[in-house]
Enzyme design. Structure first.
Site, PDB file in Angstrom:
ATOM      1  N   GLU A  85      10.381  20.234  27.673  1.00 46.46           N
ATOM      2  CA  GLU A  85      11.522  21.143  27.677  1.00 46.46           C
ATOM      3  C   GLU A  85      12.856  20.413  27.523  1.00 46.46           C
ATOM      4  OE1 GLU A  85       8.992  21.266  29.833  1.00 46.46           O
ATOM      5  OE2 GLU A  85       8.040  23.113  29.108  1.00 46.46           O
ATOM      6  N   PHE A 110      10.592  26.833  33.343  1.00 52.63           N
ATOM      7  CA  PHE A 110      10.693  25.510  32.738  1.00 52.63           C
ATOM      8  C   PHE A 110      12.122  25.202  32.295  1.00 52.63           C
ATOM      9  CE2 PHE A 110       6.066  26.337  31.342  1.00 52.63           C
ATOM     10  CZ  PHE A 110       5.621  26.060  32.615  1.00 52.63           C
ATOM     11  N   ARG A 193       8.369  40.088  27.162  1.00 50.45           N
ATOM     12  CA  ARG A 193       7.551  39.760  26.001  1.00 50.45           C
ATOM     13  C   ARG A 193       6.376  40.742  25.867  1.00 50.45           C
ATOM     14  NH1 ARG A 193       3.553  34.863  28.135  1.00 50.45           N
ATOM     15  NH2 ARG A 193       2.344  36.247  29.470  1.00 50.45           N
TER      16      ARG A 193
END
Length: 341
Positions: A85, A110, A193
C-alpha cells in the site's frame, strides 16, 4: 489469510456448526431491494472514455474494489502494484505530479493504517490530485478487526488538504466519481462495492461536493447521517411513523470539509432531538464533528445522541447479526430512538 488474534467468530447454525462465508460478506441490500452492480467501477470506466488522464491503481484488490471494471475497459491505464500500500500511494503521487488523475484503490484499513504517512507527506502535504477509493469502510465486512475500518474517518479527519466522502448508495457513487475528478486535490472515498443498494434516486437527490442535504423533513427527530447510515435513517423514519414520530434525515456525504451552515440551520430548529448516525466508531467521526460544531456555535438542540460503532475491536461474524449487535441495524436504531424519546 491467518486470522488476527482479535477475530472472534460468531458461530451460526449450518453444516458443521461453522460460519458461512456468504454471511460474512453479505450484500448490504435488504431482500428485494434494488441494487446496481459495481457502480464505482462502471462510473470510472465510463468517465475515462473522455478523460485520458485518468489512471487506476490497485494493491492486488482490483476485483474487490470494483476497479476490475476499469481495468477491463482501459487495460493500458491500469496498474497492479501488488500487496504494497505504501508503494501504491507513492506511485499515485508520481502520476499526479505528471498531470494524471490517479485513482488508488484498496481496503480502507490498509490505506488508513498501513499507508497513512505516505498519504500525509507524499499526497496531502503536496496537495496532489490523488483520489483514494477504499472498500470495506466501517462494519461492511464480517472478517473482524483486520478488515473492518472502524476508525478510518478519525484517522484521516486531522489530515490537512484531504477531503473525506462517505457515499450512501449506488446512485450517489455514480455522481461522486465525476465530482472527485472535477475537484482539484486529494480525496478519500469510503467505497461501497459489489451489489450496492439504490435508495436516493427515489428522493430526487443530487450529490454536490461539500454539501449536506435534507432528504426528508420532520418535526420530532433530526437524524444527521452519512454513508449507508442514511439508507438506514430513511428506513427508521418510515418505521417510526407507526409511532407517530416525525423524523427528518440530513445526509452529510462530505465529512470534511463539513457543511457547517446547513448542519447548524437544521440542528437549531427548535424542539427536535438530534441524532448523528454513522458507520464508524463513535470516537472521532461524524458524531464528534457535529458535536464540536454545535458546542462552538452555542447551538443547543432539545437533545443530542450518537449512533455508531463502539470504541472496541469488533467481532467477526454475519453482517446482519453484527449490525444488530452493535446498534446500526434499522431495528436497533429505531429501538434506540424510541428509548431516547
Amino acid at each position: 489469510m491467518k486470522r488476527s488474534k482479535y477475530e472472534r467468530p460468531i458461530r451460526q447454525e449450518g453444516a458443521g456448526g461453522g460460519l458461512k462465508t456468504s454471511a460474512m460478506i453479505a450484500s448490504l441490500a435488504a431482500p428485494g431491494q434494488r441494487t446496481k452492480s459495481a457502480p464505482f467501477g462502471h462510473a470510472l470506466a465510463n468517465l475515462a472514455q473522455t478523460r485520458p488522464d485518468i489512471v487506476g491503481l490497485s494493491a492486488d484488490l482490483g476485483k474487490y474494489t470494483d476497479l476490475h471494471i476499469f481495468a477491463q475497459a482501459h487495460p493500458d491505464r491500469f496498474y497492479q502494484m501488488g500487496m504494497a500500500e505504501q508503494l501504491l500511494m507513492m506511485a499515485a503521487a508520481g502520476f499526479a505530479r505528471e498531470g494524471f488523475v490517479p485513482f488508488a484503490t484498496t481496503y480502507a484499513v490498509f490505506a488508513a493504517r498501513r499507508a497513512y504517512d505516505f498519504i500525509c507527506l507524499a499526497i496531502a502535504e503536496e496537495n496532489l490530485n490523488v483520489k483514494i477509493a477504499c472498500a470495506l469502510p466501517g462494519l461492511t465486512t464480517g472478517y473482524g478487526p483486520s478488515h473492518q475500518a472502524t476508525e478510518d474517518v478519525a484517522i484521516f479527519r486531522g489530515m490537512p488538504n484531504l477531503t473525506i466522502i462517505d457515499a450512501c448508495d449506488a446512485h450517489e457513487i455514480e455522481q461522486v466519481v465525476p465530482a472527485m475528478v472535477a475537484h482539484q486535490g486529494p480525496v478519500y472515498l469510503r467505497l461501497l462495492r459489489g451489489n450496492v443498494p439504490l435508495v436516493l434516486d427515489e428522493y430526487g437527490y443530487e450529490f454536490e461536493f461539500g454539501k449536506a442535504k435534507t432528504i426528508r423533513d420532520g418535526r420530532d427527530v433530526l437524524i444527521i447521517s452519512s454513508g449507508l447510515m442514511t439508507m438506514r435513517a430513511l428506513e427508521v423514519a418510515q418505521a417510526l411513523e407507526e409511532d407517530r414520530v416525525d423524523v427528518a434525515v440530513l445526509h452529510v456525504p462530505t465529512i470534511k470539509p463539513l457543511d457547517e451552515a446547513t448542519i447548524l440551520r437544521e440542528a437549531s430548529r427548535g424542539g427536535r432531538l438530534v441524532v448523528v448516525a454513522e458507520n464508524h466508531s463513535v470516537i472521532g467521526g461524524l458524531g464528534e464533528a457535529v458535536a464540536g460544531l454545535l458546542l462552538r456555535s452555542g447551538t443547543s438542540p432539545k437533545g443530542f445522541r450518537q449512533i455508531g460503532l463502539p470504541d472496541e475491536f469488533l467481532d467477526a461474524g454475519a453482517l446482519p447479526t453484527l449490525h444488530d449487535r452493535y446498534g446500526i441495524s434499522t431495528q436497533a436504531m429505531a429501538r434506540s430512538i424510541r428509548g431516547w424519546l
